[in-house]
Scaffold this motif. Structure first.
Motif, short mmCIF file in Angstrom:
data_model
loop_
_atom_site.label_atom_id
_atom_site.label_comp_id
_atom_site.label_asym_id
_atom_site.label_seq_id
_atom_site.Cartn_x
_atom_site.Cartn_y
_atom_site.Cartn_z
N PRO A 194 0.83 -1.21 0.00
CA PRO A 194 0.00 0.00 0.00
C PRO A 194 0.85 1.25 0.00
O PRO A 194 1.96 1.27 0.54
CB PRO A 194 -0.80 -0.13 1.30
CG PRO A 194 0.05 -0.97 2.18
CD PRO A 194 0.77 -1.94 1.27
N SER A 195 0.36 2.30 -0.62
CA SER A 195 1.05 3.58 -0.60
C SER A 195 0.68 4.31 0.69
O SER A 195 -0.10 3.81 1.51
CB SER A 195 0.63 4.42 -1.81
OG SER A 195 -0.75 4.76 -1.72
N ASN A 196 1.23 5.51 0.87
CA ASN A 196 0.87 6.31 2.05
C ASN A 196 -0.33 7.21 1.78
O ASN A 196 -0.67 8.07 2.58
CB ASN A 196 2.07 7.15 2.51
CG ASN A 196 2.47 8.19 1.46
OD1 ASN A 196 2.12 8.06 0.29
ND2 ASN A 196 3.21 9.19 1.89
N ASP A 197 -0.99 6.99 0.64
CA ASP A 197 -2.16 7.77 0.27
C ASP A 197 -3.38 7.23 1.02
O ASP A 197 -3.71 6.04 0.90
CB ASP A 197 -2.39 7.66 -1.24
CG ASP A 197 -3.43 8.64 -1.75
OD1 ASP A 197 -4.33 9.02 -0.98
OD2 ASP A 197 -3.35 9.02 -2.94
N ASP A 223 -5.90 5.24 -1.03
CA ASP A 223 -5.53 3.93 -1.55
C ASP A 223 -6.52 2.90 -1.01
O ASP A 223 -6.68 2.77 0.21
CB ASP A 223 -4.11 3.60 -1.11
CG ASP A 223 -3.56 2.33 -1.76
OD1 ASP A 223 -4.38 1.48 -2.18
OD2 ASP A 223 -2.33 2.19 -1.82
N ASN A 236 -5.72 0.79 1.93
CA ASN A 236 -5.70 1.42 3.25
C ASN A 236 -7.09 1.57 3.86
O ASN A 236 -7.22 2.14 4.95
CB ASN A 236 -5.02 2.80 3.18
CG ASN A 236 -3.54 2.69 2.88
OD1 ASN A 236 -2.88 1.76 3.32
ND2 ASN A 236 -3.00 3.64 2.11
N PHE A 295 -6.77 2.35 -8.53
CA PHE A 295 -5.74 3.19 -7.92
C PHE A 295 -4.40 2.85 -8.53
O PHE A 295 -4.00 1.68 -8.56
CB PHE A 295 -5.71 2.96 -6.39
CG PHE A 295 -4.80 3.90 -5.66
CD1 PHE A 295 -5.24 5.15 -5.26
CD2 PHE A 295 -3.49 3.54 -5.38
CE1 PHE A 295 -4.40 6.01 -4.58
CE2 PHE A 295 -2.64 4.39 -4.70
CZ PHE A 295 -3.10 5.64 -4.30
N ARG A 312 -0.68 2.85 -8.20
CA ARG A 312 0.42 3.01 -7.24
C ARG A 312 1.73 2.63 -7.92
O ARG A 312 1.76 1.69 -8.73
CB ARG A 312 0.18 2.19 -5.97
CG ARG A 312 0.10 0.71 -6.16
CD ARG A 312 -0.13 -0.01 -4.83
NE ARG A 312 -1.39 0.33 -4.23
CZ ARG A 312 -2.54 -0.29 -4.53
NH1 ARG A 312 -2.56 -1.27 -5.41
NH2 ARG A 312 -3.65 0.07 -3.96
N TYR A 353 4.82 -4.75 -8.41
CA TYR A 353 3.83 -3.88 -9.04
C TYR A 353 2.63 -4.73 -9.47
O TYR A 353 2.71 -5.94 -9.58
CB TYR A 353 4.42 -3.12 -10.24
CG TYR A 353 4.58 -3.94 -11.49
CD1 TYR A 353 3.60 -3.96 -12.48
CD2 TYR A 353 5.73 -4.72 -11.69
CE1 TYR A 353 3.76 -4.71 -13.63
CE2 TYR A 353 5.89 -5.47 -12.83
CZ TYR A 353 4.91 -5.46 -13.80
OH TYR A 353 5.06 -6.22 -14.94
N THR A 367 10.41 3.40 -6.23
CA THR A 367 9.98 4.08 -5.02
C THR A 367 10.06 3.11 -3.86
O THR A 367 9.43 2.06 -3.89
CB THR A 367 8.52 4.58 -5.15
OG1 THR A 367 8.45 5.46 -6.26
CG2 THR A 367 8.07 5.29 -3.89
N GLU A 376 9.59 1.56 -0.05
CA GLU A 376 8.42 1.48 0.82
C GLU A 376 8.64 2.44 1.99
O GLU A 376 8.94 2.06 3.10
CB GLU A 376 8.23 0.06 1.32
CG GLU A 376 6.92 -0.12 2.10
CD GLU A 376 6.83 -1.51 2.68
OE1 GLU A 376 5.79 -1.82 3.26
OE2 GLU A 376 7.80 -2.27 2.58
N THR A 427 7.42 6.61 3.60
CA THR A 427 6.43 7.68 3.61
C THR A 427 7.16 9.01 3.71
O THR A 427 6.78 9.90 4.46
CB THR A 427 5.45 7.52 4.79
OG1 THR A 427 6.21 7.46 6.00
CG2 THR A 427 4.64 6.24 4.65
#
Length: 537
Positions: free
Chosen positions: A41-44, A47, A50, A240, A242, A253, A277, A279, A281
């Motif tokens: 998961p991203s920090n969005d 997402d 999340n 989404f 990411r 991915y 990128t 992992e 934040t």
């Protein structure tokens, strides 16, 4: 981490543009000795990964609600087919009337193939809202129809919209779940669909007998109005994008089909044209969308919309060349076709030969509830352990063809179920109607196992486009099965119930035995295509 803990972490290696595919389809069941959350998961906060557990379950409820009350309207007409024969029997042939039930099932394949690529481009939410609205409108037009043709047209559009249940909805569930919990979510999705539908099939004939055939559709219209409310307020956009992220020295991915890939850092940088990128934040998260913003049905087109749309169809067509996909499609189609064929005859048969009332014929489906639960246990609990055992014997590597071993027992059960139904239908004076009920329960168990295993096999059997293979099988089976489902009435008129069902059983067994050469042939196909197919970025 034990092998059992890692059983859901089946990852495949993707390749970069210009490179020839050079993999045999084997996948690792154990990696890095630590259970990882994949996709990462991203920090969005927007997402879908999340989302809270409660919100994820709300998304699951929304998808289950629509799948139950759309699919059942397509397949459930068989439970009141005796009433439909009385309604249209003077002006239309039995084959035409049975087509009223089968046409909607057939065009589900068209809806699947048409709507899924659009969902990749526009997003999940607008396509789902469109499908719900089409179903709601067509339930109303079917309930108020005054002609046979008007009734047929309404059901055709219901079938087109219902195609999303077998393409878009599994994609939405994949959007909000990690690999290690998808078995739980998909298990709830399929088991609730089968069990609740079986219960409703018992109740619907009583409703129609107490009112009229039009309440078959008014019931679904009321239920679909509830689905519309859920779709508007409980299902945000789950598509989404990411970026690929670093994990244990590799890059992770998810492709446009919702399938997770693990590649090297170098491959990821060549594919995406940018450094990985990690992992982390380190950058501040974007603001969370407000509830009003989430209600928007459409969030705009991606810059590569046309390319993505065409690329999706290319992948689907590419998967049609795989022996595994052709085999899975044929087996799933004949299994579904026989099931639909039986639903087309049981209502009339129970009323005319066993003297059941029109309101009682739904009891034919009583055994389908425990059958669906047993099928989920077989494909989940036993199937997972068989897969792990076979992988262990193969040096820890799982091959897609291992899944074919799971089909042996369900295929044997199709013989028991169909023969039981055929014998009881052919000699009602010698057998109880409950023999048919038991036979149908056995067949429902076998059918569910075959559908789940064959579609899973199609998804795993093609390393380059696993999601596309599943789309072909899940969507295409409704189109291919039309022949078996539509042909049962002419066959019964020419032969007998016993002969007709034995013909269909012979076709099923002939296709099933092709799994033996497919076990070896599809591995050869992957080796050959590895030198012929370039991977696109």
């Amino acid at each position: 981490m034990s092998i059992e803990d890692a059983k859901d972490h089946v990852v495949q290696v993707e390749h970069v543009k210009g490179e020839k595919i050079k993999e045999d389809g084997a996948v690792l069941l154990v990696a890095d000795s630590v259970l990882q959350k994949i996709p990462i998961p991203s920090n969005d906060p927007n997402d879908p990964l999340n989302f809270s557990r409660i919100r994820k379950m709300t998304v699951l409820l929304t998808t289950c609600w629509f799948s139950i009350f759309s699919l059942l309207s397509v397949s459930g007409l068989g439970s009141i087919l005796g009433t439909i024969f009385q309604l249209y029997g003077k002006e239309h042939t039995p084959t035409e009337i049975v087509g009223l039930s089968n046409y909607a099932s057939m065009v589900m394949s068209v809806g699947c193939v048409l709507l899924l690529p659009v969902a990749f481009v526009l997003g999940r939410r607008p396509v789902f809202l469109f499908a719900v609205l089409v179903c709601l409108i067509c339930y109303i037009t079917a309930a108020t129809s005054t002609t046979f043709n008007g009734h047929v047209i309404s059901r055709i559009f219901i079938g087109l919209a219902t195609g999303t249940t077998e393409s878009l909805l599994p994609l939405i569930i994949a959007d909000v779940s990690y690999l290690d919990e998808r078995g739980f979510y998909f298990g709830l999705y399929w088991s609730s669909q089968n069990a609740i539908s079986a219960g409703l099939l018992i109740a619907i004939p009583y409703l129609v007998a107490a009112t009229s055939w039009r309440w078959f559709y008014w019931f679904f219209a009321i239920a679909m109005a509830g689905s519309l409310v859920l779709a508007i307020f409980a299902l945000p956009e789950t598509k989404f994008i990411r970026p690929p992220m670093a994990l244990s020295g590799r890059a992770v991915y998810t492709d446009e089909f919702g399938h997770t890939h693990v590649v090297s850092h170098e491959e990821a940088e060549q594919r995406f044209g940018a450094p990985l990128t990690a992992e982390t934040t380190s950058s501040p998260p974007p603001p969370k969308r407000t509830f009003a913003q989430e209600l928007k049905p459409f969030h705009g087109l991606p810059p590569n919309a046309l390319k993505l749309w065409l690329h999706t169809y290319k992948k689907i067509l590419q998967s049609c060349t795989a022996p595994a996909v052709i085999y899975a499609l044929a087996l799933a189609s004949i299994a579904l076709g026989i099931g639909i064929a039986i639903t087309n005859i049981y209502s009339t048969l129970l009323q005319e030969s066993y003297h059941w009332s029109a309101s009682s014929v739904g009891l034919f489906n009583a055994g389908a509830i425990p059958a669906s639960i047993c099928a989920m246990l077989y494909t989940g609990y036993f199937g997972d352990r068989l897969t792990i055992w076979l992988a262990t014997r193969n040096g820890g590597m799982h091959k897609p063809e291992h899944l074919l071993m799971q089909l042996i027992f369900p295929v044997l059960m199709t013989v028991v179920g169909i023969v039981t139904i055929a014998v009881a239908a052919n000699a009602p004076q010698s057998y109880s109607a409950w023999a048919m009920v038991v036979g149908w329960a056995i067949y429902q168990f076998a059918f569910t196992c075959i559908i789940i295993t064959s579609t899973t096999y199609a998804a795993e059997a093609i390393p380059d486009c696993p999601g596309a293979g599943m789309v072909v099988v899940v969507g295409g089976k409704n189109l291919v099965s039309f022949g078996a489902a539509q042909g049962i009435i002419p066959m019964v008129a020419k032969f007998s119930y016993l002969t007709s069902l034995m013909i269909l059983l012979g076709i099923l067994l002939g296709i099933a035995f092709l799994g033996i050469p497919i076990y070896f042939l599809n591995q050869k196909w992957r080796e050959v295509t590895a030198t012929e197919i370039d991977v696109d970025a």
